[in-house]
Structure formats: structure tokens, C-alpha cells
Scaffold this motif. Sequence first.
Motif, mmCIF file in Angstrom:
data_model
loop_
_atom_site.group_PDB
_atom_site.id
_atom_site.type_symbol
_atom_site.label_atom_id
_atom_site.label_comp_id
_atom_site.label_asym_id
_atom_site.label_seq_id
_atom_site.Cartn_x
_atom_site.Cartn_y
_atom_site.Cartn_z
ATOM 1 N N UNK A 199 28.507 53.650 48.246
ATOM 2 C CA UNK A 199 27.483 53.402 47.224
ATOM 3 C C UNK A 199 27.012 54.751 46.699
ATOM 4 N N UNK A 200 27.145 54.960 45.380
ATOM 5 C CA UNK A 200 26.749 56.258 44.836
ATOM 6 C C UNK A 200 25.313 56.201 44.282
ATOM 7 N N UNK A 261 29.049 47.701 39.477
ATOM 8 C CA UNK A 261 27.637 48.080 39.258
ATOM 9 C C UNK A 261 26.699 47.247 40.140
ATOM 10 N N UNK A 262 25.594 47.847 40.578
ATOM 11 C CA UNK A 262 24.543 47.143 41.310
ATOM 12 C C UNK A 262 23.196 47.601 40.773
ATOM 13 N N UNK A 263 22.141 46.940 41.227
ATOM 14 C CA UNK A 263 20.780 47.361 40.863
ATOM 15 C C UNK A 263 20.154 48.255 41.918
ATOM 16 N N UNK A 264 20.972 48.648 42.886
ATOM 17 C CA UNK A 264 20.458 49.475 43.982
ATOM 18 C C UNK A 264 20.471 50.941 43.571
ATOM 19 N N UNK A 280 41.721 39.520 46.379
ATOM 20 C CA UNK A 280 41.689 38.151 45.872
ATOM 21 C C UNK A 280 40.256 37.859 45.440
ATOM 22 N N UNK A 281 40.110 36.870 44.590
ATOM 23 C CA UNK A 281 38.777 36.473 44.142
ATOM 24 C C UNK A 281 38.106 35.636 45.221
ATOM 25 N N UNK A 282 36.837 35.921 45.475
ATOM 26 C CA UNK A 282 36.085 35.196 46.489
ATOM 27 C C UNK A 282 34.715 34.830 45.919
ATOM 28 N N UNK A 283 34.178 33.656 46.277
ATOM 29 C CA UNK A 283 32.809 33.327 45.851
ATOM 30 C C UNK A 283 31.809 34.229 46.543
ATOM 31 N N UNK A 284 30.786 34.646 45.809
ATOM 32 C CA UNK A 284 29.781 35.539 46.378
ATOM 33 C C UNK A 284 28.928 34.801 47.399
ATOM 34 N N UNK A 285 28.457 35.548 48.387
ATOM 35 C CA UNK A 285 27.559 34.959 49.377
ATOM 36 C C UNK A 285 26.258 34.542 48.689
ATOM 37 N N UNK A 286 25.703 33.421 49.139
ATOM 38 C CA UNK A 286 24.449 32.937 48.553
ATOM 39 C C UNK A 286 23.294 33.846 48.944
ATOM 40 N N UNK A 287 22.479 34.195 47.957
ATOM 41 C CA UNK A 287 21.339 35.089 48.193
ATOM 42 C C UNK A 287 20.057 34.258 48.070
ATOM 43 N N UNK A 288 19.115 34.415 49.023
ATOM 44 C CA UNK A 288 17.854 33.690 48.903
ATOM 45 C C UNK A 288 17.184 33.982 47.572
ATOM 46 N N UNK A 289 16.487 32.977 47.025
ATOM 47 C CA UNK A 289 15.867 33.119 45.701
ATOM 48 C C UNK A 289 14.880 34.270 45.633
ATOM 49 N N UNK A 290 14.208 34.558 46.740
ATOM 50 C CA UNK A 290 13.186 35.612 46.714
ATOM 51 C C UNK A 290 13.760 36.978 47.039
ATOM 52 N N UNK A 291 15.116 37.057 47.200
ATOM 53 C CA UNK A 291 15.757 38.349 47.505
ATOM 54 C C UNK A 291 16.064 39.086 46.221
ATOM 55 N N UNK A 292 16.045 40.406 46.294
ATOM 56 C CA UNK A 292 16.326 41.235 45.120
ATOM 57 C C UNK A 292 17.814 41.448 45.003
ATOM 58 N N UNK A 293 18.356 41.405 43.785
ATOM 59 C CA UNK A 293 19.795 41.618 43.567
ATOM 60 C C UNK A 293 20.140 43.084 43.756
#
Length: 293
Positions: A199-200, A261-264, A280-293
Motif C-alpha cells: 500500500x503506497x 485505488x483505495x480511500x486509505x 481470477x475474478x472474485x466477489x469482494x468480501x462483505x463490509x459492514x455498513x458502518x465500516x469505512x471503505x
Amino acid sequence: MVKKVQKTKTSNVSKDAKADVPTVLSLVDHDQLIMSDVQKEILKDEIDELPPIKEGELNVSGIYAYDLEDKLEVKAYIRNGYSKSIALKYIPFILLNSKGDKLAYQMFNLEELGEIPSGAARPVKLYFEKKNVYVDKIPLNGWKIAFDARLKALKKVKVSYQDLPVMDTNNRMVLESFLDELPDLNEGEFSISKFSIGLDTGGHILATIIMRNATSKPIKLEKMPVSIKDQNGNVVKSNIFELNNFVVNPLKAKMCNFVFPTNIRVQENISLDDWEILFKSEPLAKVPKNAQN
């Protein structure tokens, strides 16, 4: 026990015929340590009695076949007439009589034999399951062991980098060292290996891979699905990248970077060595609604 040394007919050959290759005993490290000098001399005598092999030939010659009641033990020598070391993996062997009739047939894993050097004769004992032996008794004379016609010897291939970007000497040495330490590549294979994930400070996940081409033709890649998993096995990023005429030349290795890209935002670059890259393409892990992207 059925013991024999395979003989071959001799005939006049033209001056363009391939030369004979003398072969010498070559043992795996374990046998080299535990075998007595007397045992090694016996093996050398057996090799000396074998008919010669030619340049570019991979040969198997039988010494004996012994009925163990539940199995058939066959002792043979595999001799390498190639100019390079070879490694064998899953190899089918056939026992034939003098008429060419099949007496036995079985696939064997020869990985434990390791690399067989050029000009080497390596002893091997093969144990045929009785279900793979088609006769009650192996004839005393006139039998031979052979490779299946589909046999392929696996030649180890060394590759070098192509199109490396300009970088300082230290970084280049790290890349060269990484390439040298990768698992052996066999002729005809194409491999992809993770070099790094990090992560840069700009908020990007940067994944760097090394592609190796051990084939005789250029390999062109147009698109590549790439997914990133964190240390817990969660897919955090996934995308299909356009590679824009990305070509890996024969016997070459090429570096490729994938940027997510990320928001970190961080103060300094962070290595993510325990993260994994999947092609390969993979579905993203589910993130809790109150978690920051």
C-alpha cells in the motif's frame, strides 16, 4: 528372477549419424551416501554391459524382473544422452516381449530421481502392481522395458528479464535474486509469481508479479482478471485489467504491476507480504455498513 542385459543390433551408419554418448553412474544423494564401494562397482559393471546410446536420446534399459508375488520388481537404468540435465515426473513404462506384445504397463512418479545430468545413467527400481502385469510369467529372454511413446523429458529452462524499467542497482539485484530463487521452470511451461503487494502513500494497492515464458513462442496477454486477498482470506479488491498488447518473449521473464485505488491514506509505504494475489475474478468480501471503505 529374470535377469538380462538388453542388446541391440549393430549396423553400418553414415558419417552424419549421431555419435554414441558414454554414460557413467549417477546416484541420488541418499544412495551416494549409503551405498558401499562394492555396490557402486556392481552398478558400474552393469552400465558397462549396456548397449551404447546416441546423442539426444533418453534411454531405459532393463536389468532384471523379479516376481515378488504381489508385485513385479524391475530394475533398470535411465540414461540421458541430451546435452542438458533432465527431470522426469509421471512416466508410463511398458514391458514387451520379443514379438512386441505388451507384458505390463504402468505409470510411475520419478520425481525422487531428481535431475539426471547429461551423460548419466541412474538406476531405478520399478514396482508393477500385479493388476498391471498381463502375463503369469515374464520370459527369461527376449523381454525389454520401454518408455511409452507419449513420454516427454522435462528440461529445466533458465529465463532472463526483458524490458525492465530503469532502476538503481540495488533494486535490480533484488529482482535478479527473486528470479533465481523461483521454482524450476520446465520447457514448455508458463508461470506467474507474486513479487510483492503493498500500500503506497497515494492510497493505492500495488501488486507486482513476474511472468516467465519457457516456451519457444511469444505469449501475448490481452486481459487478466486479478483479485487481492488479505491475510484473513477476504477478497478486498478484484478487477479485470487490459494489458494493451503485453507480450512475454520466449525464454524471458517480464514484470507487470496492477494498481487498485483505495480511500486509505498512510504516511509511508506499507508492505503486505502476507496478502495473496489470484488471477481470477472474485466477489469482494462483505463490509459492514458502518465500516469505512
